[in-house]
Enzyme design. Sequence first.
Site, PDB file in Angstrom:
ATOM      1  N   HIS A  25       0.801  -0.998   0.103  1.00 46.72           N
ATOM      2  CA  HIS A  25       0.220  -0.054   0.137  1.00 46.72           C
ATOM      3  C   HIS A  25       0.902   1.244   0.025  1.00 46.72           C
ATOM      4  O   HIS A  25       0.701   2.306  -0.659  1.00 46.72           O
ATOM      5  CB  HIS A  25      -0.961  -0.108   1.252  1.00 46.72           C
ATOM      6  CG  HIS A  25      -2.106  -0.961   1.163  1.00 46.72           C
ATOM      7  ND1 HIS A  25      -3.404  -0.458   1.474  1.00 46.72           N
ATOM      8  CD2 HIS A  25      -2.362  -1.989   0.558  1.00 46.72           C
ATOM      9  CE1 HIS A  25      -4.408  -1.620   1.089  1.00 46.72           C
ATOM     10  NE2 HIS A  25      -3.568  -2.457   0.707  1.00 46.72           N
ATOM     11  N   ARG A  28       2.327   1.800  -3.722  1.00 53.75           N
ATOM     12  CA  ARG A  28       1.282   2.285  -4.350  1.00 53.75           C
ATOM     13  C   ARG A  28       0.986   3.691  -4.509  1.00 53.75           C
ATOM     14  O   ARG A  28       0.871   4.394  -5.192  1.00 53.75           O
ATOM     15  CB  ARG A  28       0.014   1.409  -4.125  1.00 53.75           C
ATOM     16  CG  ARG A  28      -0.099   0.104  -4.787  1.00 53.75           C
ATOM     17  CD  ARG A  28      -1.394  -0.466  -4.679  1.00 53.75           C
ATOM     18  NE  ARG A  28      -1.281  -1.911  -4.645  1.00 53.75           N
ATOM     19  CZ  ARG A  28      -2.459  -2.837  -4.446  1.00 53.75           C
ATOM     20  NH1 ARG A  28      -3.185  -2.359  -3.514  1.00 53.75           N
ATOM     21  NH2 ARG A  28      -2.033  -3.958  -4.745  1.00 53.75           N
ATOM     22  N   ARG A  29       1.027   4.090  -2.998  1.00 52.22           N
ATOM     23  CA  ARG A  29       0.660   5.551  -2.804  1.00 52.22           C
ATOM     24  C   ARG A  29       1.713   6.599  -3.554  1.00 52.22           C
ATOM     25  O   ARG A  29       1.547   7.690  -3.806  1.00 52.22           O
ATOM     26  CB  ARG A  29       0.638   5.923  -1.350  1.00 52.22           C
ATOM     27  CG  ARG A  29      -0.798   5.394  -0.599  1.00 52.22           C
ATOM     28  CD  ARG A  29      -0.803   6.056   0.566  1.00 52.22           C
ATOM     29  NE  ARG A  29       0.024   5.375   1.613  1.00 52.22           N
ATOM     30  CZ  ARG A  29      -0.030   4.444   2.254  1.00 52.22           C
ATOM     31  NH1 ARG A  29      -1.311   3.514   1.969  1.00 52.22           N
ATOM     32  NH2 ARG A  29       0.711   3.884   3.018  1.00 52.22           N
TER      33      ARG A  29
END
Length: 144
Positions: A25, A28-29
Amino acid sequence: MSQNPLYMATAHVWDDEFLNRVKIHQKRRGLQWSNIEEEKWLGDHDVRGRVVVIDCITLWLTNLFFETQDVEKTLQTAKAEFDRFTNQDATFIFVTNEIGLGGVSENKIQRQFTDLQGWMNQYVAERADEVILMVSGIPLKVKG
């Protein structure tokens, strides 16, 4: 839009598999995001002037509730901490779950947590300028 948004994750990392999810996560940011991992005390962080995504109220409440399993005590603690945190001059985007939309659990603790979650969601929504319910990726404006 923000040039340096802040992502505040409230999840407790229980095992290596979940830690791997967290890392995915974060990647991905992208690099423009700052990340803070905070399980309970959101207001301990200075976020003035920032756009902050808090993900999520459900996991945050779980962390608070896990210690006492006392709905009223947890609700009062969460409300006070929410107020302390959001008293800063920032733009806050809270993610939460509407767990009360499903069936009623046979488990007493789960029923208590569902009530706690619903009351906290109401508290947050009452103070929010805008509330959006996401259904299958489709935004439904509830408030604002």
